[in-house]
Design a protein around this motif. Sequence first.
Motif, PDB file in Angstrom:
ATOM      1  N   VAL A  18       0.821  -1.207   0.000  1.00 53.62           N
ATOM      2  CA  VAL A  18       0.000   0.000   0.000  1.00 53.62           C
ATOM      3  C   VAL A  18       0.856   1.259   0.000  1.00 53.62           C
ATOM      4  O   VAL A  18       0.708   2.124  -0.856  1.00 53.62           O
ATOM      5  CB  VAL A  18      -0.957   0.029   1.202  1.00 53.62           C
ATOM      6  CG1 VAL A  18      -1.715   1.359   1.244  1.00 53.62           C
ATOM      7  CG2 VAL A  18      -1.931  -1.137   1.135  1.00 53.62           C
ATOM      8  N   TYR A  48       3.802   4.910  -2.955  1.00 51.57           N
ATOM      9  CA  TYR A  48       2.437   4.429  -2.836  1.00 51.57           C
ATOM     10  C   TYR A  48       2.053   3.527  -3.994  1.00 51.57           C
ATOM     11  O   TYR A  48       2.532   3.689  -5.113  1.00 51.57           O
ATOM     12  CB  TYR A  48       1.460   5.600  -2.805  1.00 51.57           C
ATOM     13  CG  TYR A  48       1.686   6.553  -1.662  1.00 51.57           C
ATOM     14  CD1 TYR A  48       1.063   6.350  -0.436  1.00 51.57           C
ATOM     15  CD2 TYR A  48       2.526   7.652  -1.809  1.00 51.57           C
ATOM     16  CE1 TYR A  48       1.273   7.224   0.621  1.00 51.57           C
ATOM     17  CE2 TYR A  48       2.743   8.528  -0.758  1.00 51.57           C
ATOM     18  CZ  TYR A  48       2.116   8.308   0.452  1.00 51.57           C
ATOM     19  OH  TYR A  48       2.330   9.177   1.497  1.00 51.57           O
ATOM     20  N   SER A  95      -3.108   2.358  -6.751  1.00 54.23           N
ATOM     21  CA  SER A  95      -4.502   2.316  -6.361  1.00 54.23           C
ATOM     22  C   SER A  95      -4.856   3.285  -5.231  1.00 54.23           C
ATOM     23  O   SER A  95      -6.023   3.630  -5.055  1.00 54.23           O
ATOM     24  CB  SER A  95      -4.894   0.892  -5.951  1.00 54.23           C
ATOM     25  OG  SER A  95      -4.106   0.443  -4.864  1.00 54.23           O
ATOM     26  N   VAL A  96      -3.849   3.721  -4.470  1.00 53.10           N
ATOM     27  CA  VAL A  96      -4.113   4.610  -3.339  1.00 53.10           C
ATOM     28  C   VAL A  96      -3.444   5.963  -3.476  1.00 53.10           C
ATOM     29  O   VAL A  96      -3.677   6.852  -2.647  1.00 53.10           O
ATOM     30  CB  VAL A  96      -3.689   3.966  -2.006  1.00 53.10           C
ATOM     31  CG1 VAL A  96      -4.316   2.588  -1.853  1.00 53.10           C
ATOM     32  CG2 VAL A  96      -2.170   3.873  -1.907  1.00 53.10           C
ATOM     33  N   ARG A 102      -4.740   9.552  -2.390  1.00 53.86           N
ATOM     34  CA  ARG A 102      -5.780   9.394  -1.376  1.00 53.86           C
ATOM     35  C   ARG A 102      -5.203   9.051  -0.006  1.00 53.86           C
ATOM     36  O   ARG A 102      -5.756   9.461   1.016  1.00 53.86           O
ATOM     37  CB  ARG A 102      -6.767   8.298  -1.781  1.00 53.86           C
ATOM     38  CG  ARG A 102      -7.501   8.581  -3.082  1.00 53.86           C
ATOM     39  CD  ARG A 102      -8.596   7.558  -3.338  1.00 53.86           C
ATOM     40  NE  ARG A 102      -8.062   6.207  -3.495  1.00 53.86           N
ATOM     41  CZ  ARG A 102      -8.378   5.184  -2.699  1.00 53.86           C
ATOM     42  NH1 ARG A 102      -9.228   5.360  -1.699  1.00 53.86           N
ATOM     43  NH2 ARG A 102      -7.861   3.982  -2.925  1.00 53.86           N
ATOM     44  N   PHE A 103      -4.113   8.295   0.018  1.00 53.42           N
ATOM     45  CA  PHE A 103      -3.496   7.860   1.270  1.00 53.42           C
ATOM     46  C   PHE A 103      -2.187   8.601   1.496  1.00 53.42           C
ATOM     47  O   PHE A 103      -1.482   8.952   0.544  1.00 53.42           O
ATOM     48  CB  PHE A 103      -3.188   6.364   1.238  1.00 53.42           C
ATOM     49  CG  PHE A 103      -4.393   5.467   1.250  1.00 53.42           C
ATOM     50  CD1 PHE A 103      -5.677   5.962   1.088  1.00 53.42           C
ATOM     51  CD2 PHE A 103      -4.222   4.099   1.424  1.00 53.42           C
ATOM     52  CE1 PHE A 103      -6.782   5.127   1.094  1.00 53.42           C
ATOM     53  CE2 PHE A 103      -5.320   3.249   1.437  1.00 53.42           C
ATOM     54  CZ  PHE A 103      -6.594   3.758   1.273  1.00 53.42           C
ATOM     55  N   MET A 121      -6.022   7.745   5.455  1.00 54.09           N
ATOM     56  CA  MET A 121      -6.760   7.253   4.304  1.00 54.09           C
ATOM     57  C   MET A 121      -7.975   8.138   4.066  1.00 54.09           C
ATOM     58  O   MET A 121      -8.869   8.216   4.912  1.00 54.09           O
ATOM     59  CB  MET A 121      -7.190   5.801   4.515  1.00 54.09           C
ATOM     60  CG  MET A 121      -6.047   4.869   4.890  1.00 54.09           C
ATOM     61  SD  MET A 121      -6.563   3.128   4.961  1.00 54.09           S
ATOM     62  CE  MET A 121      -7.731   3.206   6.318  1.00 54.09           C
ATOM     63  N   LEU A 174     -12.104   7.010   0.875  1.00 51.87           N
ATOM     64  CA  LEU A 174     -12.124   5.550   0.894  1.00 51.87           C
ATOM     65  C   LEU A 174     -13.200   4.985  -0.017  1.00 51.87           C
ATOM     66  O   LEU A 174     -14.289   5.549  -0.143  1.00 51.87           O
ATOM     67  CB  LEU A 174     -12.325   5.049   2.319  1.00 51.87           C
ATOM     68  CG  LEU A 174     -11.086   5.158   3.214  1.00 51.87           C
ATOM     69  CD1 LEU A 174     -11.469   5.038   4.681  1.00 51.87           C
ATOM     70  CD2 LEU A 174     -10.076   4.074   2.830  1.00 51.87           C
ATOM     71  N   ASP A 186     -11.083  -0.669  -0.958  1.00 52.85           N
ATOM     72  CA  ASP A 186     -10.064  -0.485   0.067  1.00 52.85           C
ATOM     73  C   ASP A 186     -10.297  -1.406   1.260  1.00 52.85           C
ATOM     74  O   ASP A 186      -9.470  -1.459   2.172  1.00 52.85           O
ATOM     75  CB  ASP A 186     -10.027   0.960   0.553  1.00 52.85           C
ATOM     76  CG  ASP A 186      -9.604   1.939  -0.525  1.00 52.85           C
ATOM     77  OD1 ASP A 186      -8.637   1.636  -1.255  1.00 52.85           O
ATOM     78  OD2 ASP A 186     -10.230   3.008  -0.633  1.00 52.85           O
ATOM     79  N   TYR A 211      -5.417  -4.377   7.278  1.00 51.86           N
ATOM     80  CA  TYR A 211      -4.215  -3.586   7.046  1.00 51.86           C
ATOM     81  C   TYR A 211      -3.129  -3.943   8.049  1.00 51.86           C
ATOM     82  O   TYR A 211      -3.375  -4.000   9.253  1.00 51.86           O
ATOM     83  CB  TYR A 211      -4.549  -2.098   7.132  1.00 51.86           C
ATOM     84  CG  TYR A 211      -5.262  -1.581   5.907  1.00 51.86           C
ATOM     85  CD1 TYR A 211      -4.630  -0.715   5.019  1.00 51.86           C
ATOM     86  CD2 TYR A 211      -6.561  -1.984   5.626  1.00 51.86           C
ATOM     87  CE1 TYR A 211      -5.275  -0.259   3.887  1.00 51.86           C
ATOM     88  CE2 TYR A 211      -7.218  -1.539   4.493  1.00 51.86           C
ATOM     89  CZ  TYR A 211      -6.569  -0.676   3.624  1.00 51.86           C
ATOM     90  OH  TYR A 211      -7.213  -0.217   2.495  1.00 51.86           O
TER      91      TYR A 211
END
Length: 118
Positions: free
Chosen positions: A48, A60, A63-64, A67-68, A83, A86, A90, A94
């Motif tokens: 992630v 990162y 996919s994230v 956003r993260f 995060m 979401l 997702d 984790y």
Amino acid sequence: QVQLVESGGGLVQAGGSLRLSCAASGRTFSSYTMGWFRQAPGKEREFVAEIRRIGGRTYYADSVKGRFTISRDSAKNTVYLQMNSLQPEDTGVYYCNGRGPTGNVLAWGRGTHVTVSS
């Protein structure tokens, strides 16, 4: 001996936010590259986010990205994953982990569950 404990997961609606924490006991992990991983139901664990031990550069998964945000507080022996936005994809457990300067890898924590409803 370093032990990792993840926390902060929960149930959130799509578009919501959560902040995950990974606290390390024992030796400080300021010298460790730390990362977050997740495992969705029926799927393999995937990368992630990562924050390097030298320079603090972050990386990162596509996919994230955007956003993260991964960050760390060495004084508290804690790494975070903020995060935002979401989405249901997702959803998963984790985990955090780290790699030391000698190449050693820490033991996996128990993980924290994140469920995103649509």
